[in-house]
Design a protein around this motif. Structure first.
Motif, short mmCIF file in Angstrom:
data_model
loop_
_atom_site.label_atom_id
_atom_site.label_comp_id
_atom_site.label_asym_id
_atom_site.label_seq_id
_atom_site.Cartn_x
_atom_site.Cartn_y
_atom_site.Cartn_z
N SER A 1 -27.00 -16.03 9.44
CA SER A 1 -28.04 -16.24 8.43
C SER A 1 -29.41 -15.74 8.88
O SER A 1 -30.19 -15.25 8.06
N THR A 2 -29.73 -15.85 10.18
CA THR A 2 -31.05 -15.39 10.63
C THR A 2 -31.10 -13.88 10.83
O THR A 2 -32.17 -13.33 11.11
N PRO B 1 -27.42 -17.01 18.72
CA PRO B 1 -27.41 -17.64 17.39
C PRO B 1 -25.99 -18.08 17.04
O PRO B 1 -25.03 -17.34 17.23
N PRO C 1 -28.51 -22.97 16.90
CA PRO C 1 -27.65 -23.28 15.75
C PRO C 1 -28.38 -23.17 14.42
O PRO C 1 -29.57 -23.45 14.32
N GLY C 2 -27.62 -22.78 13.40
CA GLY C 2 -28.13 -22.79 12.03
C GLY C 2 -27.99 -24.18 11.43
O GLY C 2 -27.75 -25.16 12.13
N HIS C 3 -28.13 -24.25 10.11
CA HIS C 3 -28.03 -25.55 9.41
C HIS C 3 -26.55 -25.96 9.39
O HIS C 3 -25.74 -25.35 8.71
N LEU C 4 -26.26 -27.03 10.11
CA LEU C 4 -24.85 -27.44 10.28
C LEU C 4 -24.52 -28.65 9.42
O LEU C 4 -25.41 -29.42 9.04
N ASP D 1 -24.94 -19.26 13.72
CA ASP D 1 -25.50 -19.51 12.38
C ASP D 1 -24.84 -18.67 11.30
O ASP D 1 -25.42 -18.48 10.22
N SER E 1 -25.17 -18.10 4.33
CA SER E 1 -24.68 -17.49 5.57
C SER E 1 -23.95 -16.21 5.20
O SER E 1 -23.49 -16.06 4.07
N ARG F 1 -25.73 -24.48 2.05
CA ARG F 1 -25.59 -24.07 3.46
C ARG F 1 -24.49 -23.02 3.61
O ARG F 1 -24.61 -22.08 4.38
N SER G 1 -32.66 -24.31 17.88
CA SER G 1 -32.41 -24.39 16.43
C SER G 1 -32.95 -23.13 15.77
O SER G 1 -33.90 -22.51 16.28
N VAL G 2 -32.40 -22.79 14.60
CA VAL G 2 -32.98 -21.67 13.84
C VAL G 2 -34.43 -21.97 13.44
O VAL G 2 -35.19 -21.04 13.16
#
Ligand SMILES: NC(=O)c1ccc[n+]([C@@H]2O[C@H](COP(=O)([O-])OP(=O)(O)OC[C@H]3O[C@@H](n4cnc5c(N)ncnc54)[C@H](O)[C@@H]3O)[C@@H](O)[C@H]2O)c1
Length: 281
Positions: free
Chosen positions: A269-270, A264, A209-212, A266, A232, A228, A167-168
């Protein structure tokens, strides 16, 4: 490809492809693969099981919740695929070993393990550390337990793969307590297993994964969904299918020379700093 509004609101991205053969003759085990009542709004494990089956794999769907494992298997069968429901808690070594043995007895082999099970929680300032221990046990120890149980079968298969789901929260703080710590452990475990088992022909990679938009990631209603999306680089919201497609790549033959990677998923985003993201939001 332009997506319909229904697709955008429900799965957020490209869902199932037409039937394919990329995983024909292969057997995959997806942990935490159970699905709920809404077939159009799946968790990452259920979407991964469906996608692997759609590409010809026999899938073992492992979940601690028997009805959720059964639901995903029903969805696979409705689309003409083959799935084996497996009930086990990933913290229970004996139960996981029985589940893996049952799948191999039914399907003859095991080529891919997707360690997708995850639970949130584990606040550091709780009155005691029981919840912390639970989250670490499911997310990190569970990944080790399931990988150990699968090892002899993956070795025997040759050209096998493990795909872990981190996870992120492992690489960016947002107050997630044991969840982030356990998911950081999953990245470290990925590299260590890739080192230890590479010579056995087993690749081990990790999705970050980012916030899904999934059943457990569905916080904040419409406002949460909009946040969300805006947080991104692509201004789109991710769904279970984004993780499923990455798992298919990392579990399949196209990634034959990739191991020990943390990918990633995501929408970038990170990659941005908080100050860099703010003007985009
Ligand atoms: N949804 C997100 O935004 C997001 C973001 C980053 C990472 N992730 C990770 O993706 C994975 C799946 O997330 P999801 O949103 O699809 O979750 P989900 O809750 O829809 O699916 C998780 C499944 O795991 C099962 N499960 C829970 N504890 C178990 C245990 N001890 N043993 C066996 N099965 C167990 C549940 O019954 C459930 O069916 C998790 O590892 C999660 O940490 C999700």
């Amino acid at each position: 490809m332009e997506r319909s509004d229904a697709e955008k609101s429900q799965v957020g991205t490209v869902g199932l492809p037409r039937r394919g053969t990329r995983m024909r003759g292969r057997v995959a085990l997806v942990s935490g693969g159970g699905g709920g009542s809404d077939a159009d709004f799946l968790g990452t494990g259920a979407a991964t099981a469906l996608l692997f089956a759609e590409q010809g794999a026999v899938v073992g769907v492992l979940d601690r919740d028997e009805s959720r494992a059964g639901r995903t298997c029903e969805l696979v069968r409705e689309r003409g695929g083959r799935a084996v429901p497996l009930t086990a808690d990933v913290t229970d070594e004996a139960a996981v070993e029985r589940a893996v043995a049952h799948l191999v007895a039914e399907a003859g082999r095991l080529d891919v393990l997707v360690n997708n099970t995850g639970v949130t929680g584990g606040a550091i300032d709780a009155p005691d550390l029981r919840d912390w221990d639970r989250v670490m046990a499911v997310n990190l120890r569970g990944c080790a337990v399931t990988s150990r149980a699968a090892l002899p079968h993956l070795r025997a298969a040759g050209g096998a793969a493990i795909v872990n789901v981190s996870s992120v929260a492992a690489i960016r703080a947002f107050g997630s307590g044991a969840y982030g710590a356990s998911k950081a452990g999953v990245i470290a475990l990925t590299r260590d297993l890739a080192y230890a088992w590479g010579r056995h022909g087993i690749r081990v990679n990790c999705i970050v994964p980012g916030h899904l938009h999934t059943p457990i990631g569905n916080h904040g209603g419409a406002e949460g969904r909009d946040l969300r999306r805006r947080a991104s680089l692509l201004a789109t919201e991710g769904s279970a299918w984004d993780v499923a497609w990455a798992a298919l790549f990392l579990g399949g033959p196209e990634s034959a020379w990739i191991t020990a990677a943390a990918l990633p998923v995501d929408a970038g985003s990170t990659a941005a700093t908080a100050l860099g993201l703010l003007p985009l939001m």
